[in-house]
Design a protein around this motif. Sequence first.
Motif, PDB file in Angstrom:
ATOM      1  N   LYS A  56       0.768  -1.156  -0.065  1.00 34.50           N
ATOM      2  CA  LYS A  56       0.115  -0.035  -0.189  1.00 34.50           C
ATOM      3  C   LYS A  56       0.842   1.327   0.223  1.00 34.50           C
ATOM      4  O   LYS A  56       1.946   1.176   0.618  1.00 34.50           O
ATOM      5  CB  LYS A  56      -1.092  -0.031   1.248  1.00 34.50           C
ATOM      6  CG  LYS A  56      -1.966  -1.067   1.177  1.00 34.50           C
ATOM      7  CD  LYS A  56      -2.861  -1.122   2.435  1.00 34.50           C
ATOM      8  CE  LYS A  56      -3.724  -2.003   2.415  1.00 34.50           C
ATOM      9  NZ  LYS A  56      -4.913  -2.025   3.669  1.00 34.50           N
ATOM     10  N   ASP A  86      -4.076   0.473  -2.873  1.00 38.88           N
ATOM     11  CA  ASP A  86      -3.772  -0.726  -2.586  1.00 38.88           C
ATOM     12  C   ASP A  86      -3.409  -1.532  -3.923  1.00 38.88           C
ATOM     13  O   ASP A  86      -4.064  -1.403  -4.738  1.00 38.88           O
ATOM     14  CB  ASP A  86      -4.949  -1.367  -1.947  1.00 38.88           C
ATOM     15  CG  ASP A  86      -4.581  -2.962  -1.687  1.00 38.88           C
ATOM     16  OD1 ASP A  86      -3.545  -3.312  -1.825  1.00 38.88           O
ATOM     17  OD2 ASP A  86      -5.295  -3.570  -0.715  1.00 38.88           O
ATOM     18  N   ALA A  90      -3.378  -4.957  -8.427  1.00 39.17           N
ATOM     19  CA  ALA A  90      -3.089  -4.302  -9.603  1.00 39.17           C
ATOM     20  C   ALA A  90      -2.591  -4.960 -10.709  1.00 39.17           C
ATOM     21  O   ALA A  90      -1.644  -5.974 -10.428  1.00 39.17           O
ATOM     22  CB  ALA A  90      -2.156  -3.130  -9.110  1.00 39.17           C
ATOM     23  N   CYS A 104      -6.933  -0.992  -9.655  1.00 39.73           N
ATOM     24  CA  CYS A 104      -6.672  -0.276  -8.295  1.00 39.73           C
ATOM     25  C   CYS A 104      -6.875   1.330  -8.676  1.00 39.73           C
ATOM     26  O   CYS A 104      -6.624   1.600  -9.575  1.00 39.73           O
ATOM     27  CB  CYS A 104      -5.123  -0.428  -7.811  1.00 39.73           C
ATOM     28  SG  CYS A 104      -3.921   0.350  -9.060  1.00 39.73           S
TER      29      CYS A 104
END
Length: 330
Positions: A56, A86, A90, A104
């Motif tokens: 993150k 986050d 992704a 994301c």
Amino acid sequence: MGGKTFISMESAGWIIGIGGNPGSTIIFDTKDNKAIRGPKLIAKKWCPVVAAVGNKIYALSRRPDFLQEPDFLQEADFVPWFEVLDLSKATITETEEGLSLDACSWEALPYQLCFPCKLTPKAYKRPAFITVRSSVVVEPYILISLNQPTNYINAFDTNTGKWHKIDDQYLPFVGDATQLGHGSSIFLASPWENGPINAYDIHVSVSNPENISSVADKGGALKLSITVFSIRNKHGDVSAKKGIITSLGKKHFCELLSFEGCGRYLVYDGETEESYPGKLYLQLCTYQTESRALQGETSEIVVSCQQELTSRIRSSRGFSSAPIAFSLSI
């Protein structure tokens, strides 16, 4: 690139730039030498405080604005002042415009205790001028101190998503402290602008782990321990030069200074109707440190090797005059 803070994610081999106007995210993949376009922030942030913890990325306004400013005031940071991205799920997609980071998006996080979210009519006319004076990431906490005199530190717990106060403490440096090597408790920063570069051994502990959920919101549950080490070479203290201090591992760090070209090297931008320097001069000072030592009543870290490298960069589009900022990662 103006107004961005750059951060590295060693696990992915990425260098990520966040912020500016309109608050874009740009990623450079050092393994493939390719640029990736990331999602935009919900609200633009000028040189935000940025921290990477795990998968993150957190972006916090360095100077929150309480009033919605006109678009031409590019350094205005409106709500939300705190956001998270986050990257655990992704994906990278190839488009006609290049590589794009998908699956994301930036999400707003709770208001921090130090930024008042409600103003009286009188305060609304003349809102307080608040800036983040210093910050550091001590996993899993993001610690910040403000420009206003306070007797506490604001700590964000990335595990629980809550803000806490550490009473009767302050961060004894300015700017963003950089970690001296991955997983280390040693951080580098300067106690004041253009002051000496110090090393800080920082630890955060929980005074009563059983009651953390009930006590943390009231303050006093978290304890902060900071030990200061001076960094010296054969000539004395190593001083900052208005540059960017960043780590190069557990025994190396560097300071990067930039100087803009001027005069006939200015580049005119027809869209903004402004001129930008076409040259940027960089000075990189690298340092190699030895182990910590106790000298009398003070502890210090000795620099055994120091090198300087000066280079020049040209751009046909010009360079923004906004400062470059590197931030925090774990």
